[in-house]
Design a protein around this motif. Structure first.
Motif, PDB file in Angstrom:
ATOM      1  N   ILE A  98      22.943  12.613   2.549  1.00 50.83           N
ATOM      2  CA  ILE A  98      21.991  12.100   1.500  1.00 50.83           C
ATOM      3  C   ILE A  98      21.687  10.545   1.592  1.00 50.83           C
ATOM      4  O   ILE A  98      20.379   9.910   1.588  1.00 50.83           O
ATOM      5  CB  ILE A  98      22.240  12.433   0.093  1.00 50.83           C
ATOM      6  N   MET A  99      22.788   9.735   1.795  1.00 54.54           N
ATOM      7  CA  MET A  99      22.855   8.159   1.698  1.00 54.54           C
ATOM      8  C   MET A  99      22.100   8.033   3.231  1.00 54.54           C
ATOM      9  O   MET A  99      21.334   7.034   3.283  1.00 54.54           O
ATOM     10  CB  MET A  99      23.976   7.684   1.899  1.00 54.54           C
ATOM     11  N   GLY A 100      22.375   8.708   4.168  1.00 51.48           N
ATOM     12  CA  GLY A 100      21.695   8.415   5.553  1.00 51.48           C
ATOM     13  C   GLY A 100      20.192   8.678   5.429  1.00 51.48           C
ATOM     14  O   GLY A 100      19.375   8.271   5.953  1.00 51.48           O
ATOM     15  N   ILE A 101      19.793   9.853   4.531  1.00 49.28           N
ATOM     16  CA  ILE A 101      18.514  10.185   4.623  1.00 49.28           C
ATOM     17  C   ILE A 101      17.687   8.971   3.725  1.00 49.28           C
ATOM     18  O   ILE A 101      16.505   8.799   3.934  1.00 49.28           O
ATOM     19  CB  ILE A 101      18.339  11.452   3.885  1.00 49.28           C
ATOM     20  N   ALA A 102      18.533   8.405   2.712  1.00 49.67           N
ATOM     21  CA  ALA A 102      17.795   7.402   2.100  1.00 49.67           C
ATOM     22  C   ALA A 102      17.624   6.281   2.937  1.00 49.67           C
ATOM     23  O   ALA A 102      16.384   5.455   2.928  1.00 49.67           O
ATOM     24  CB  ALA A 102      18.628   7.200   0.958  1.00 49.67           C
ATOM     25  N   ALA A 103      18.625   5.805   3.644  1.00 52.19           N
ATOM     26  CA  ALA A 103      18.481   4.802   4.782  1.00 52.19           C
ATOM     27  C   ALA A 103      17.317   5.063   5.834  1.00 52.19           C
ATOM     28  O   ALA A 103      16.493   4.212   6.077  1.00 52.19           O
ATOM     29  CB  ALA A 103      19.735   4.511   5.318  1.00 52.19           C
ATOM     30  N   VAL A 104      17.082   6.241   6.204  1.00 53.69           N
ATOM     31  CA  VAL A 104      15.807   6.565   6.906  1.00 53.69           C
ATOM     32  C   VAL A 104      14.626   6.364   6.320  1.00 53.69           C
ATOM     33  O   VAL A 104      13.759   5.817   6.818  1.00 53.69           O
ATOM     34  CB  VAL A 104      16.005   8.182   7.515  1.00 53.69           C
ATOM     35  N   ALA A 105      14.372   6.705   4.923  1.00 55.16           N
ATOM     36  CA  ALA A 105      13.306   6.489   4.331  1.00 55.16           C
ATOM     37  C   ALA A 105      12.983   4.968   4.030  1.00 55.16           C
ATOM     38  O   ALA A 105      11.911   4.795   4.123  1.00 55.16           O
ATOM     39  CB  ALA A 105      13.438   7.239   2.826  1.00 55.16           C
ATOM     40  N   VAL A 106      14.150   4.359   3.759  1.00 56.35           N
ATOM     41  CA  VAL A 106      13.869   2.665   3.793  1.00 56.35           C
ATOM     42  C   VAL A 106      13.335   2.202   4.803  1.00 56.35           C
ATOM     43  O   VAL A 106      12.570   1.261   5.037  1.00 56.35           O
ATOM     44  CB  VAL A 106      15.408   2.106   3.278  1.00 56.35           C
ATOM     45  N   ALA A 107      13.953   2.671   6.088  1.00 51.91           N
ATOM     46  CA  ALA A 107      13.376   2.081   7.313  1.00 51.91           C
ATOM     47  C   ALA A 107      11.964   2.388   7.574  1.00 51.91           C
ATOM     48  O   ALA A 107      11.091   1.736   8.071  1.00 51.91           O
ATOM     49  CB  ALA A 107      14.228   2.657   8.647  1.00 51.91           C
ATOM     50  N   ILE A 108      11.602   3.703   7.354  1.00 52.00           N
ATOM     51  CA  ILE A 108      10.014   4.163   7.521  1.00 52.00           C
ATOM     52  C   ILE A 108       9.342   3.151   6.402  1.00 52.00           C
ATOM     53  O   ILE A 108       8.064   2.642   6.872  1.00 52.00           O
ATOM     54  CB  ILE A 108      10.010   5.502   7.382  1.00 52.00           C
ATOM     55  N   MET A 109       9.785   3.082   5.138  1.00 54.12           N
ATOM     56  CA  MET A 109       8.913   2.448   4.305  1.00 54.12           C
ATOM     57  C   MET A 109       8.991   0.701   4.731  1.00 54.12           C
ATOM     58  O   MET A 109       7.652   0.302   4.264  1.00 54.12           O
ATOM     59  CB  MET A 109       9.654   2.394   2.897  1.00 54.12           C
ATOM     60  N   ILE A 110       9.900   0.117   5.225  1.00 51.99           N
ATOM     61  CA  ILE A 110       9.686  -1.074   5.649  1.00 51.99           C
ATOM     62  C   ILE A 110       8.570  -1.282   6.776  1.00 51.99           C
ATOM     63  O   ILE A 110       7.917  -2.183   6.841  1.00 51.99           O
ATOM     64  CB  ILE A 110      11.301  -1.620   6.187  1.00 51.99           C
ATOM     65  N   TRP A 111       8.569  -0.440   7.764  1.00 50.29           N
ATOM     66  CA  TRP A 111       7.631  -0.558   8.642  1.00 50.29           C
ATOM     67  C   TRP A 111       6.170  -0.370   8.226  1.00 50.29           C
ATOM     68  O   TRP A 111       5.211  -0.929   8.622  1.00 50.29           O
ATOM     69  CB  TRP A 111       7.737   0.533   9.846  1.00 50.29           C
ATOM     70  N   ARG A 112       6.304   0.440   7.128  1.00 48.48           N
ATOM     71  CA  ARG A 112       4.845   0.831   6.599  1.00 48.48           C
ATOM     72  C   ARG A 112       4.375  -0.297   5.970  1.00 48.48           C
ATOM     73  O   ARG A 112       3.169  -0.878   5.835  1.00 48.48           O
ATOM     74  CB  ARG A 112       4.841   2.101   5.637  1.00 48.48           C
ATOM     75  N   MET A 113       5.381  -1.202   5.341  1.00 46.01           N
ATOM     76  CA  MET A 113       5.074  -2.398   4.684  1.00 46.01           C
ATOM     77  C   MET A 113       4.697  -3.292   5.494  1.00 46.01           C
ATOM     78  O   MET A 113       3.545  -4.232   5.148  1.00 46.01           O
ATOM     79  CB  MET A 113       6.259  -2.752   3.742  1.00 46.01           C
ATOM     80  N   HIS A 114       5.292  -3.397   6.590  1.00 48.23           N
ATOM     81  CA  HIS A 114       4.688  -4.517   7.524  1.00 48.23           C
ATOM     82  C   HIS A 114       3.330  -4.208   8.107  1.00 48.23           C
ATOM     83  O   HIS A 114       2.328  -5.103   8.073  1.00 48.23           O
ATOM     84  CB  HIS A 114       5.676  -4.432   8.937  1.00 48.23           C
ATOM     85  N   ALA A 115       3.101  -2.832   8.301  1.00 48.80           N
ATOM     86  CA  ALA A 115       1.668  -2.477   8.606  1.00 48.80           C
ATOM     87  C   ALA A 115       0.615  -2.948   7.387  1.00 48.80           C
ATOM     88  O   ALA A 115      -0.399  -3.291   7.913  1.00 48.80           O
ATOM     89  CB  ALA A 115       1.741  -1.156   8.893  1.00 48.80           C
ATOM     90  N   ILE A 116       1.047  -2.596   6.330  1.00 45.65           N
ATOM     91  CA  ILE A 116       0.126  -2.974   5.061  1.00 45.65           C
ATOM     92  C   ILE A 116      -0.041  -4.632   5.111  1.00 45.65           C
ATOM     93  O   ILE A 116      -1.156  -4.864   4.825  1.00 45.65           O
ATOM     94  CB  ILE A 116       0.912  -2.549   3.684  1.00 45.65           C
ATOM     95  N   TRP A 117       1.072  -5.253   5.340  1.00 49.81           N
ATOM     96  CA  TRP A 117       0.852  -6.962   5.099  1.00 49.81           C
ATOM     97  C   TRP A 117       0.059  -7.342   6.378  1.00 49.81           C
ATOM     98  O   TRP A 117      -0.641  -8.312   6.197  1.00 49.81           O
ATOM     99  CB  TRP A 117       2.425  -7.216   5.468  1.00 49.81           C
ATOM    100  N   THR A 118       0.183  -6.702   7.571  1.00 48.40           N
ATOM    101  CA  THR A 118      -0.358  -7.759   8.751  1.00 48.40           C
ATOM    102  C   THR A 118      -1.425  -6.932   9.414  1.00 48.40           C
ATOM    103  O   THR A 118      -2.305  -7.633  10.090  1.00 48.40           O
ATOM    104  CB  THR A 118       0.745  -7.727   9.627  1.00 48.40           C
ATOM    105  N   VAL A 119      -1.487  -5.439   9.395  1.00 49.05           N
ATOM    106  CA  VAL A 119      -2.412  -5.036  10.383  1.00 49.05           C
ATOM    107  C   VAL A 119      -4.016  -4.670   9.957  1.00 49.05           C
ATOM    108  O   VAL A 119      -4.963  -4.782  10.425  1.00 49.05           O
ATOM    109  CB  VAL A 119      -1.774  -3.536  11.009  1.00 49.05           C
ATOM    110  N   GLN A 120      -3.740  -4.444   8.608  1.00 51.82           N
ATOM    111  CA  GLN A 120      -4.999  -3.778   7.920  1.00 51.82           C
ATOM    112  C   GLN A 120      -6.029  -4.899   7.707  1.00 51.82           C
ATOM    113  O   GLN A 120      -5.953  -5.680   7.031  1.00 51.82           O
ATOM    114  CB  GLN A 120      -4.859  -3.041   6.593  1.00 51.82           C
ATOM    115  N   LEU A 121      -7.126  -4.744   8.181  1.00 52.73           N
ATOM    116  CA  LEU A 121      -8.310  -5.837   7.866  1.00 52.73           C
ATOM    117  C   LEU A 121      -9.556  -4.958   7.458  1.00 52.73           C
ATOM    118  O   LEU A 121      -9.764  -3.877   7.742  1.00 52.73           O
ATOM    119  CB  LEU A 121      -8.609  -6.578   9.340  1.00 52.73           C
ATOM    120  N   ALA A 122      -9.934  -5.585   6.359  1.00 52.34           N
ATOM    121  CA  ALA A 122     -11.091  -4.950   5.819  1.00 52.34           C
ATOM    122  C   ALA A 122     -12.347  -5.690   5.953  1.00 52.34           C
ATOM    123  O   ALA A 122     -12.567  -6.570   6.472  1.00 52.34           O
ATOM    124  CB  ALA A 122     -10.952  -5.071   4.002  1.00 52.34           C
TER     125      ALA A 122
END
Length: 122
Positions: A98-122
């Protein structure tokens, strides 16, 4: 967000995830090694909170939804302590997974946060 810091966070979270899942499936209970790996992920997330507070003032504003970014960040900050708390309460091989699954979720969320911060242009 800073690209090299994002990549570092994703790499550390992925390494922690692999470590915890492999040790959990091998039958190991939570140990200092597995809990410490999630603690390192948490320290990097706290540093990300500081970066997210300072970056707009330094000329690096987000291009996506700031609310969506902060929801991801707060959720990611909560996951490692929740996984460790579960592991310390149950203390079985599956709590290590379960700790490993939590770490996978964090890795995915960090990558998504990067996309939200840098990639989306309105």
């Amino acid at each position: 967000m800073i690209l090299w810091f994002t990549l570092t966070q994703v790499a550390v979270a992925t390494a922690a995830a692999l470590l915890c899942v492999i040790l959990g499936l091998a039958g190991r209970r939570p140990s200092d090694l597995t809990v410490g790996s999630l603690a390192l992920v948490e320290v990097l997330l706290i540093a990300q909170v500081v970066v997210a507070l300072v970056a707009p003032a330094a000329g690096n504003p987000p291009t996506g939804s700031l609310l969506e970014y902060w929801v991801y960040l707060v959720s990611a900050v909560i996951l490692p302590p929740a996984g460790v708390a579960w592991a310390l309460l149950e203390r079985s091989r599956w709590s290590t997974v379960i700790m490993g699954i939590a770490a996978v979720a964090v890795a995915i969320m960090i990558w998504r946060m990067h996309a939200i911060w840098t990639v989306q242009l309105a």
